[in-house]
Design an enzyme around this catalytic site. Structure first.
Site, PDB file in Angstrom:
ATOM      1  N   ARG A   7       0.851  -1.186   0.000  1.00 53.65           N
ATOM      2  CA  ARG A   7       0.000   0.000   0.000  1.00 53.65           C
ATOM      3  C   ARG A   7       0.892   1.243   0.000  1.00 53.65           C
ATOM      4  O   ARG A   7       1.343   1.713   1.042  1.00 53.65           O
ATOM      5  CB  ARG A   7      -0.926  -0.001   1.218  1.00 53.65           C
ATOM      6  CG  ARG A   7      -1.892   1.183   1.282  1.00 53.65           C
ATOM      7  CD  ARG A   7      -2.756   1.109   2.538  1.00 53.65           C
ATOM      8  NE  ARG A   7      -3.706   2.209   2.598  1.00 53.65           N
ATOM      9  CZ  ARG A   7      -3.432   3.415   3.112  1.00 53.65           C
ATOM     10  NH1 ARG A   7      -2.224   3.667   3.604  1.00 53.65           N
ATOM     11  NH2 ARG A   7      -4.350   4.362   3.130  1.00 53.65           N
ATOM     12  N   SER A  42     -12.937  -3.268   1.060  1.00 55.13           N
ATOM     13  CA  SER A  42     -13.127  -2.639   2.371  1.00 55.13           C
ATOM     14  C   SER A  42     -14.604  -2.370   2.601  1.00 55.13           C
ATOM     15  O   SER A  42     -15.299  -1.879   1.704  1.00 55.13           O
ATOM     16  CB  SER A  42     -12.366  -1.318   2.447  1.00 55.13           C
ATOM     17  OG  SER A  42     -10.976  -1.535   2.353  1.00 55.13           O
ATOM     18  N   LYS A  74      -4.379   6.163   8.243  1.00 57.30           N
ATOM     19  CA  LYS A  74      -5.130   6.614   7.073  1.00 57.30           C
ATOM     20  C   LYS A  74      -5.740   7.985   7.345  1.00 57.30           C
ATOM     21  O   LYS A  74      -6.548   8.144   8.262  1.00 57.30           O
ATOM     22  CB  LYS A  74      -6.250   5.615   6.742  1.00 57.30           C
ATOM     23  CG  LYS A  74      -5.770   4.328   6.122  1.00 57.30           C
ATOM     24  CD  LYS A  74      -6.944   3.489   5.633  1.00 57.30           C
ATOM     25  CE  LYS A  74      -7.594   4.097   4.417  1.00 57.30           C
ATOM     26  NZ  LYS A  74      -8.679   3.256   3.871  1.00 57.30           N
TER      27      LYS A  74
END
Length: 216
Positions: A41, A113, A142
């Site tokens: 990521r 998600s 995040k």
């Protein structure tokens, strides 16, 4: 390895998450410690771009392949295909699951998600191989994180008819919180900073793995 088994200890990481060691050493240590799945990521203001991102992805992919750890790419379908990843993970705002499946084919895993029972059920209908549920707890990793839903959402998803579907909890999961997520019904936990930012990623991963082992 099937999806449910792979989710047991799921490391999510990019270069911006590695503050102690470089990404290769961090991942190598985490693999030694017992992670069962890895997601590349590469997000954030200081994230690597284009060729630099591809180069790092190739290095991490090779490391996973050598150690038989499934390798997932976050969001970027083209990068996932170029790296011959084992799967791709998309969020609610990252594109159409139908188109994603069409691009990646039937052999790659697709994770989605979810933040509610309705989103979880829709993800299953849309062909997800597993769902990420969260955020379990407050997280700073995040910047665009959704509102905290907590482990109780996993219980609600299980009660809604998805008793056996592969679920991984994500968001703010520390060592002392992991057991709560497993007990709520998750197949595993997805961890970012608790492993990638640890003084010893190997030791941190091993501690998470030992908690998981007691739940099996």
């Amino acid at each position: 390895m099937n999806v449910s088994e792979a989710l047991k200890l799921y490391l999510v990481m990019g270069s911006t998450n590695c503050h102690v060691f470089d990404p290769e050493k961090t991942l190598a240590e985490a693999i030694e410690g017992g992670i069962t799945l890895f997601q590349f990521r590469e997000k954030g203001i200081e994230a690597l771009k284009e060729n630099d991102c591809l180069y790092l992805g190739q290095k991490l992919r090779q490391l996973c392949e050598k150690n038989k750890i499934p390798f997932i790419v976050n969001d970027d379908i083209e990068l996932a295909l170029e790296l011959q990843a084992d799967g791709v993970h998309i969020g609610q705002e990252d594109g159409d699951p139908f188109r994603t499946r069409k691009r990646i084919g039937e052999n790659m895993w697709m994770g989605i998600s979810t933040h509610s029972v309705e989103e979880a059920q829709q993800a299953v209908k849309d062909g997800a191989d597993y769902i990420g549920v969260g955020p379990m707890f407050p997280t700073k990793t995040k910047e665009d994180a959704h509102q905290v839903v907590g482990p109780d959402l996993i219980k609600s998803i299980r009660r809604s008819g998805l008793e056996q579907f592969p679920i991984v909890g994500i968001g703010g999961i520390t060592l002392d919180r992991a057991k709560i997520v497993y007990e709520a019904g998750a197949n595993g936990v997805a961890v970012i900073s608790a492993i990638s930012g640890a003084e010893s990623p190997k030791h941190a991963a091993a501690e998470f793995f030992s908690i998981n082992s007691t739940q099996i």
